[in-house]
Design an enzyme around this catalytic site. Structure first.
Site, PDB file in Angstrom:
ATOM      1  N   ALA A  17       0.827  -1.204   0.000  1.00 53.14           N
ATOM      2  CA  ALA A  17       0.000   0.000   0.000  1.00 53.14           C
ATOM      3  C   ALA A  17       0.862   1.254   0.000  1.00 53.14           C
ATOM      4  CB  ALA A  17      -0.936  -0.027   1.206  1.00 53.14           C
ATOM      5  N   ALA A  20       3.042   2.643  -5.252  1.00 52.00           N
ATOM      6  CA  ALA A  20       2.766   1.741  -6.375  1.00 52.00           C
ATOM      7  C   ALA A  20       1.450   0.983  -6.167  1.00 52.00           C
ATOM      8  CB  ALA A  20       3.922   0.760  -6.552  1.00 52.00           C
ATOM      9  N   PHE A 132      17.874  18.382  -9.361  1.00 54.49           N
ATOM     10  CA  PHE A 132      18.203  17.079  -8.788  1.00 54.49           C
ATOM     11  C   PHE A 132      19.316  16.480  -9.637  1.00 54.49           C
ATOM     12  CE2 PHE A 132      15.525  14.209  -5.902  1.00 54.49           C
ATOM     13  CZ  PHE A 132      15.506  15.148  -4.893  1.00 54.49           C
ATOM     14  N   ASP A 235      10.480  -8.559   0.560  1.00 48.05           N
ATOM     15  CA  ASP A 235       9.579  -9.720   0.616  1.00 48.05           C
ATOM     16  C   ASP A 235       9.069 -10.145  -0.756  1.00 48.05           C
ATOM     17  OD1 ASP A 235       9.722  -9.878   3.396  1.00 48.05           O
ATOM     18  OD2 ASP A 235       8.053  -8.494   3.670  1.00 48.05           O
ATOM     19  N   GLN A 254      21.494   1.077  -5.332  1.00 46.11           N
ATOM     20  CA  GLN A 254      21.977   2.454  -5.270  1.00 46.11           C
ATOM     21  C   GLN A 254      22.375   2.833  -3.848  1.00 46.11           C
ATOM     22  OE1 GLN A 254      19.290   6.153  -5.829  1.00 46.11           O
ATOM     23  NE2 GLN A 254      20.627   6.066  -7.606  1.00 46.11           N
ATOM     24  N   HIS A 256      22.990   6.005  -1.748  1.00 44.79           N
ATOM     25  CA  HIS A 256      22.783   7.457  -1.776  1.00 44.79           C
ATOM     26  C   HIS A 256      23.976   8.113  -1.086  1.00 44.79           C
ATOM     27  CE1 HIS A 256      21.016  11.373  -1.102  1.00 44.79           C
ATOM     28  NE2 HIS A 256      19.954  11.031  -1.812  1.00 44.79           N
ATOM     29  N   LEU A 266      18.532   9.185   5.666  1.00 41.66           N
ATOM     30  CA  LEU A 266      18.763   9.997   4.473  1.00 41.66           C
ATOM     31  C   LEU A 266      18.738  11.492   4.772  1.00 41.66           C
ATOM     32  CD1 LEU A 266      18.949   9.597   1.316  1.00 41.66           C
ATOM     33  CD2 LEU A 266      16.641  10.466   1.308  1.00 41.66           C
ATOM     34  N   GLU A 269      18.812  14.664  -1.264  1.00 39.71           N
ATOM     35  CA  GLU A 269      19.602  15.335  -2.299  1.00 39.71           C
ATOM     36  C   GLU A 269      19.206  16.817  -2.392  1.00 39.71           C
ATOM     37  OE1 GLU A 269      20.089  12.743  -5.637  1.00 39.71           O
ATOM     38  OE2 GLU A 269      20.012  14.408  -7.036  1.00 39.71           O
ATOM     39  N   ARG A 300      24.034   9.910  -8.603  1.00 45.89           N
ATOM     40  CA  ARG A 300      24.340   9.435  -7.251  1.00 45.89           C
ATOM     41  C   ARG A 300      25.498   8.446  -7.195  1.00 45.89           C
ATOM     42  NH1 ARG A 300      18.071   8.855  -5.187  1.00 45.89           N
ATOM     43  NH2 ARG A 300      17.806  11.105  -5.007  1.00 45.89           N
ATOM     44  N   HIS A 373      20.146   2.643  -0.549  1.00 51.10           N
ATOM     45  CA  HIS A 373      18.958   3.486  -0.716  1.00 51.10           C
ATOM     46  C   HIS A 373      17.893   2.875  -1.611  1.00 51.10           C
ATOM     47  CE1 HIS A 373      16.762   7.194  -0.676  1.00 51.10           C
ATOM     48  NE2 HIS A 373      16.879   7.375  -1.978  1.00 51.10           N
ATOM     49  N   GLU A 406       9.051  -0.210  -6.506  1.00 54.77           N
ATOM     50  CA  GLU A 406      10.472  -0.511  -6.311  1.00 54.77           C
ATOM     51  C   GLU A 406      10.792  -2.002  -6.403  1.00 54.77           C
ATOM     52  OE1 GLU A 406      12.347   1.785  -3.210  1.00 54.77           O
ATOM     53  OE2 GLU A 406      14.152   0.549  -3.309  1.00 54.77           O
ATOM     54  N   ARG A 417      19.564   4.821 -10.668  1.00 55.95           N
ATOM     55  CA  ARG A 417      18.356   5.638 -10.786  1.00 55.95           C
ATOM     56  C   ARG A 417      18.658   7.112 -10.570  1.00 55.95           C
ATOM     57  NH1 ARG A 417      14.826   7.876  -6.996  1.00 55.95           N
ATOM     58  NH2 ARG A 417      15.634   6.767  -5.185  1.00 55.95           N
ATOM     59  N   LEU A 423       9.483   7.793  -7.388  1.00 57.15           N
ATOM     60  CA  LEU A 423       8.067   8.061  -7.104  1.00 57.15           C
ATOM     61  C   LEU A 423       7.303   8.091  -8.424  1.00 57.15           C
ATOM     62  CD1 LEU A 423       8.429  10.868  -4.417  1.00 57.15           C
ATOM     63  CD2 LEU A 423       7.486   8.580  -4.049  1.00 57.15           C
TER      64      LEU A 423
HETATM   65  C1  LIG Z   1      14.305   8.087   2.832  1.00 56.53           C
HETATM   66  C2  LIG Z   1      13.881   7.966   1.408  1.00 56.53           C
HETATM   67  C3  LIG Z   1      13.697   9.104   0.632  1.00 56.53           C
HETATM   68  C4  LIG Z   1      13.305   8.982  -0.703  1.00 56.53           C
HETATM   69  N1  LIG Z   1      13.115  10.120  -1.442  1.00 56.53           N
HETATM   70  C5  LIG Z   1      12.683  10.007  -2.722  1.00 56.53           C
HETATM   71  C6  LIG Z   1      12.420  11.176  -3.503  1.00 56.53           C
HETATM   72  O1  LIG Z   1      12.571  12.306  -3.046  1.00 56.53           O
HETATM   73  N2  LIG Z   1      11.977  11.005  -4.769  1.00 56.53           N
HETATM   74  C7  LIG Z   1      11.779   9.770  -5.342  1.00 56.53           C
HETATM   75  O2  LIG Z   1      11.359   9.687  -6.493  1.00 56.53           O
HETATM   76  N3  LIG Z   1      12.003   8.652  -4.610  1.00 56.53           N
HETATM   77  C8  LIG Z   1      12.443   8.743  -3.323  1.00 56.53           C
HETATM   78  N4  LIG Z   1      12.669   7.609  -2.598  1.00 56.53           N
HETATM   79  C9  LIG Z   1      12.328   6.289  -3.177  1.00 56.53           C
HETATM   80  C10 LIG Z   1      10.821   6.076  -3.171  1.00 56.53           C
HETATM   81  O3  LIG Z   1      10.260   6.665  -2.035  1.00 56.53           O
HETATM   82  C11 LIG Z   1      10.442   4.597  -3.189  1.00 56.53           C
HETATM   83  O4  LIG Z   1      11.161   3.909  -4.169  1.00 56.53           O
HETATM   84  C12 LIG Z   1       8.953   4.427  -3.481  1.00 56.53           C
HETATM   85  O5  LIG Z   1       8.187   5.212  -2.589  1.00 56.53           O
HETATM   86  C13 LIG Z   1       8.564   2.965  -3.375  1.00 56.53           C
HETATM   87  O6  LIG Z   1       7.167   2.841  -3.420  1.00 56.53           O
HETATM   88  P1  LIG Z   1       6.511   1.399  -3.402  1.00 56.53           P
HETATM   89  O7  LIG Z   1       5.048   1.590  -3.444  1.00 56.53           O
HETATM   90  O8  LIG Z   1       7.163   0.556  -4.426  1.00 56.53           O
HETATM   91  O9  LIG Z   1       6.948   0.765  -1.990  1.00 56.53           O
HETATM   92  P2  LIG Z   1       6.707   1.216  -0.460  1.00 56.53           P
HETATM   93  O10 LIG Z   1       6.235   2.599  -0.324  1.00 56.53           O
HETATM   94  O11 LIG Z   1       7.956   0.836   0.268  1.00 56.53           O
HETATM   95  O12 LIG Z   1       5.526   0.268   0.006  1.00 56.53           O
HETATM   96  C14 LIG Z   1       5.702  -1.116   0.165  1.00 56.53           C
HETATM   97  C15 LIG Z   1       4.388  -1.709   0.665  1.00 56.53           C
HETATM   98  O13 LIG Z   1       4.469  -3.121   0.630  1.00 56.53           O
HETATM   99  C16 LIG Z   1       3.936  -3.675   1.809  1.00 56.53           C
HETATM  100  N5  LIG Z   1       4.592  -4.981   2.011  1.00 56.53           N
HETATM  101  C17 LIG Z   1       5.909  -5.277   1.884  1.00 56.53           C
HETATM  102  N6  LIG Z   1       6.106  -6.589   2.142  1.00 56.53           N
HETATM  103  C18 LIG Z   1       4.893  -7.123   2.427  1.00 56.53           C
HETATM  104  C19 LIG Z   1       4.439  -8.419   2.789  1.00 56.53           C
HETATM  105  N7  LIG Z   1       5.267  -9.465   2.912  1.00 56.53           N
HETATM  106  N8  LIG Z   1       3.120  -8.592   3.036  1.00 56.53           N
HETATM  107  C20 LIG Z   1       2.256  -7.557   2.941  1.00 56.53           C
HETATM  108  N9  LIG Z   1       2.639  -6.298   2.603  1.00 56.53           N
HETATM  109  C21 LIG Z   1       3.927  -6.104   2.337  1.00 56.53           C
HETATM  110  C22 LIG Z   1       4.247  -2.638   2.879  1.00 56.53           C
HETATM  111  O14 LIG Z   1       3.345  -2.767   3.948  1.00 56.53           O
HETATM  112  C23 LIG Z   1       4.051  -1.330   2.107  1.00 56.53           C
HETATM  113  O15 LIG Z   1       2.693  -0.955   2.145  1.00 56.53           O
HETATM  114  C24 LIG Z   1      13.081   7.703  -1.259  1.00 56.53           C
HETATM  115  C25 LIG Z   1      13.257   6.568  -0.486  1.00 56.53           C
HETATM  116  C26 LIG Z   1      13.683   6.698   0.823  1.00 56.53           C
HETATM  117  C27 LIG Z   1      13.934   5.442   1.616  1.00 56.53           C
END
Ligand SMILES: Cc1cc2nc3c(=O)[nH]c(=O)nc-3n(C[C@H](O)[C@H](O)[C@H](O)COP(=O)(O)OP(=O)(O)OC[C@H]3O[C@@H](n4cnc5c(N)ncnc54)[C@H](O)[C@@H]3O)c2cc1C
Length: 622
Positions: A17, A20, A132, A235, A254, A256, A266, A269, A300, A373, A406, A417, A423
């Site tokens: 949630a 993505a 950036f 996972d 990556q 950072h 973090l 940037e 990076r 990162h 991700e 990246r 995002l």
């Molecule tokens: C500190 C930080 C700063 C960042 N800043 C930027 C930025 O400025 N700009 C940018 O573009 N990107 C940035 N990124 C990267 C970006 O935030 C992430 O790559 C992106 O938000 C990933 O989104 P996602 O939906 O794939 O995963 P996530 O937001 O990590 O969500 C993963 C979801 O999967 C669920 N999940 C995982 N495993 C299981 C399981 N086994 N069972 C059930 N649920 C599970 C979790 O509960 C969660 O809801 C940053 C990352 C970090 C760590």
């Protein structure tokens, strides 16, 4: 919240949630196919399963911005964004996917704004954008302001907005349910459903679904020093490996450049985009030597390697918290930024430095070091989010299995990246995957009187069988043999200690640079100590409900599964490209390795050609 009752069959289950998973749910529900079904009185049965309460997903920690050629402040063109993404990824980017990313980035950002994301504003009311690393004008010229931002809390804005939209649409969530198994048909060609551990009740649940979308985020917890939250244990990638699928380009992690010393937290940037400068022990702004044109805002991987080169040359500094400790940091100097502006546009960075380092960035130099990162690789997907296998010559899509964010690899990031592109990837390709899912659902919705259930029986049995096996395993973990429990307790073996040990092993092996020797040492340590220890883990408390140690055991095992794949793929790539710096193969080798690695659980690695349509590979300089 947990669902009141589970459906016998879902049209789609989305795991995750973050940006993505939520974008996929919205893309699905808002697609014309679903509206048509609803007009006929057919309601799609959708469930979003998340191991965290959705608003705790790591997306909420994103700070700096989301990239798009909006051209609000200075002229910009999406073709430049397209080119920068390819160059940033050291030409390992699939250009058909990167083109979509750049072309539809403005639409994605504007849609976010319309749904409620409160972007920072320019004086005349447009969405504010900042520089950036690696984002330029004119195909590699001057830096351009391309990251749309909301102070330094863009992820918080996006996550809350998408979640509120999902709530408004009536999306059903299974919160704090941990997915333990991805179940496919016997031949591995079709999604059957998932098995999940409901942490509230302590029960294992079989969830049958005609379509499954994996959006479980990254795997920064493979490393000890990481910017990632504790839940990022890879996972979804491990579930895919266990189910017999492959991962693409998983060797590219990556680092950072600016993780706060001691913690790895973090410092966005954005701190350098607003004028922060990296300095070595002599006070020299050393990036001028490594990247004369883009300096501190080079890509990076380039900045992280330059930091490590300074440290290796004896020009590192010690963390002031541990003045006699190793000189494994350099300084981030933010003293040149106007203090008022700093407070206004970098509140999160300032707060982190004050709270975790007890320093004042308007006056003090801040110790930083590269921090794990982002995972560029992941489940291989088409530009519509379909997961596929690669047999050495062709792709074959797994029917009803999708991925986004991700944990996936549509290959817009290649070997490295660019900031702000993640995002964007999660929101844009998450939405596209949701739409493709809708198309699948429309052909055979569960709720329709015309529903064809004939294919479901074997798949239902497969999920039930996996749930039974997992229940047995849970019982073993909880009851353990008394011998195992007492010997584990005696040796003080627990999931948390083991995860930390694994993080140190992986860091020594792969952080910023590696060689055949460092990889072999890590593999040996995994094989001889870490894997056997993980297999012997049992829970110290026998209650199933809210037993976080149980999920930590599964997470540790997932990390180990993934670590093996990362080491195997790193070993196979005998060149240096993007984030992968092989000390024993220091050059990029397009002749042999301009290709995506595909690794599976048997440690077989094959290579898949890169899609190159517009920009042939060039030397990469900043
Ligand atoms: C500190 C930080 C700063 C960042 N800043 C930027 C930025 O400025 N700009 C940018 O573009 N990107 C940035 N990124 C990267 C970006 O935030 C992430 O790559 C992106 O938000 C990933 O989104 P996602 O939906 O794939 O995963 P996530 O937001 O990590 O969500 C993963 C979801 O999967 C669920 N999940 C995982 N495993 C299981 C399981 N086994 N069972 C059930 N649920 C599970 C979790 O509960 C969660 O809801 C940053 C990352 C970090 C760590």
């Amino acid at each position: 919240m947990s669902p009141k009752r589970l459906e016998d069959m879902y049209d789609a289950v989305i795991i995750g949630a973050g940006a993505a998973g939520l974008s996929a749910a919205l893309g699905l529900l808002r697609s014309p196919e679903i509206t048509d079904l609803q007009e006929q009185g057919v309601e799609p049965k959708i469930l979003v399963v998340s191991k965290l309460q959705p608003l705790r997903s790591h997306t909420g920690s994103a700070e700096g911005g989301i990239a798009a050629s909006l051209g609000n402040i200075e002229s910009d063109d999406w073709h430049w964004h397209y080119y920068d993404t390819i160059k940033g990824g050291d030409w390992l980017v699939d250009q058909d996917a990167a083109k979509l990313l750049a072309e539809y980035a403005p639409e994605t950002v504007i849609n976010l704004e319309r749904q409620g994301v409160a972007f920072s504003r320019t004086e005349d009311g447009h969405i504010a954008q900042r520089r950036f690393g690696g984002h330029t004008r004119d195909f590699g010229g001057e830096p351009v302001k391309r990251a749309a931002y909301a102070a330094d809390r863009i992820g918080h804005q996006i996550l809350h907005t998408l979640w509120q939209q999902c709530v408004a649409q009536g999306v059903e969530f299974a919160e704090e349910w941990y997915v333990t198994d991805l179940v496919l048909s016997e031949e591995g060609t079709k999604a059957a459903g998932i098995v999940a551990f409901d942490t509230h009740s302590g029960k294992i649940q079989a969830i049958h679904a005609r379509n499954v979308l994996i959006a479980t985020g990254g795997a920064g917890r493979l490393f000890h020093t990481t910017s990632n939250s504790w839940d990022l244990t890879g996972d979804g990638m491990a579930l895919a490996l266990t189910a017999g699928l492959q991962l693409e380009d998983i060797e590219f992690v990556q680092f950072h450049p600016t993780g706060l010393a001691h913690t790895g937290i973090l410092l966005s940037e954005a701190a350098r985009a607003e004028g922060g400068i990296l300095r070595n022990a002599d006070g020299e702004a050393f990036m001028e030597r490594y990247a004369p044109e883009h300096k501190d805002l080079a890509a990076r991987d380039v900045v992280s390697r330059s930091i490590m080169a300074e440290i290796d040359a004896g020009r590192g500094v010690a963390d002031p918290k541990d003045p006699n400790g190793p000189k494994d940091c350099v300084w981030l100097d933010m003293t040149g930024i106007d203090p008022e502006r700093m407070k206004q546009v970098l509140p999160q960075v300032v707060e982190t430095i004050e709270q975790y380092a007890n320093l004042d960035p308007t006056k003090d130099l801040v110790p930083i070091k590269p921090t794990a990162h982002y995972t560029m690789g992941g489940l291989p997907i088409t530009t519509d989010g379909e997961v596929y296998r690669w047999d050495g010559e062709h792709r074959s899509v797994v029917d009803g299995l999708f991925a986004a964010g991700e944990c996936s690899c549509v290959s817009v990031h290649g070997a490295n990246r660019l900031g702000g592109n993640s995002l964007l990837d999660a929101c844009l390709f998450g939405t596209r995957a949701g739409r493709a899912l809708a198309d699948h659902i429309a052909h055979n919705p569960v709720d329709s009187p015309m529903s064809d259930d004939s294919l479901d029986d074997d798949l239902i049995a497969a999920v039930d069988q996996a749930a039974h096996a997992r229940t047995d395993e849970l019982n073993t973990l909880l009851q353990g043999s008394d011998d195992a429990a007492s010997s584990a307790a005696e040796d003080d073996v627990n999931a948390y200690a083991l995860m930390s040990q694994l993080g140190s092993v992986m860091e020594r092996a792969l952080a910023v640079r590696c060689s055949a020797e460092t990889i072999a040492t890590a593999r040996e340590q995994l094989e001889e100590t870490i894997t056997p220890a993980a297999e012997s883990l049992v829970a110290h408390d026998k209650t199933a409900a809210f037993n976080q140690e149980v999920t930590a055991i599964w997470e540790t095992r997932h990390l180990i599964e993934l670590a093996e794949a990362v080491l195997t793929a790193s070993d196979a790539r005998q060149e240096s490209r993007g984030s992968m710096r092989r000390l024993d193969f220091p050059e990029r080798d397009d002749e042999h390795f301009l290709a995506h690695s595909m690794v599976d659980r048997s440690n077989a690695v094959t290579f898949k050609p890169v899609v190159i349509t517009d920009y042939p590979p060039k030397k990469r300089e900043y």
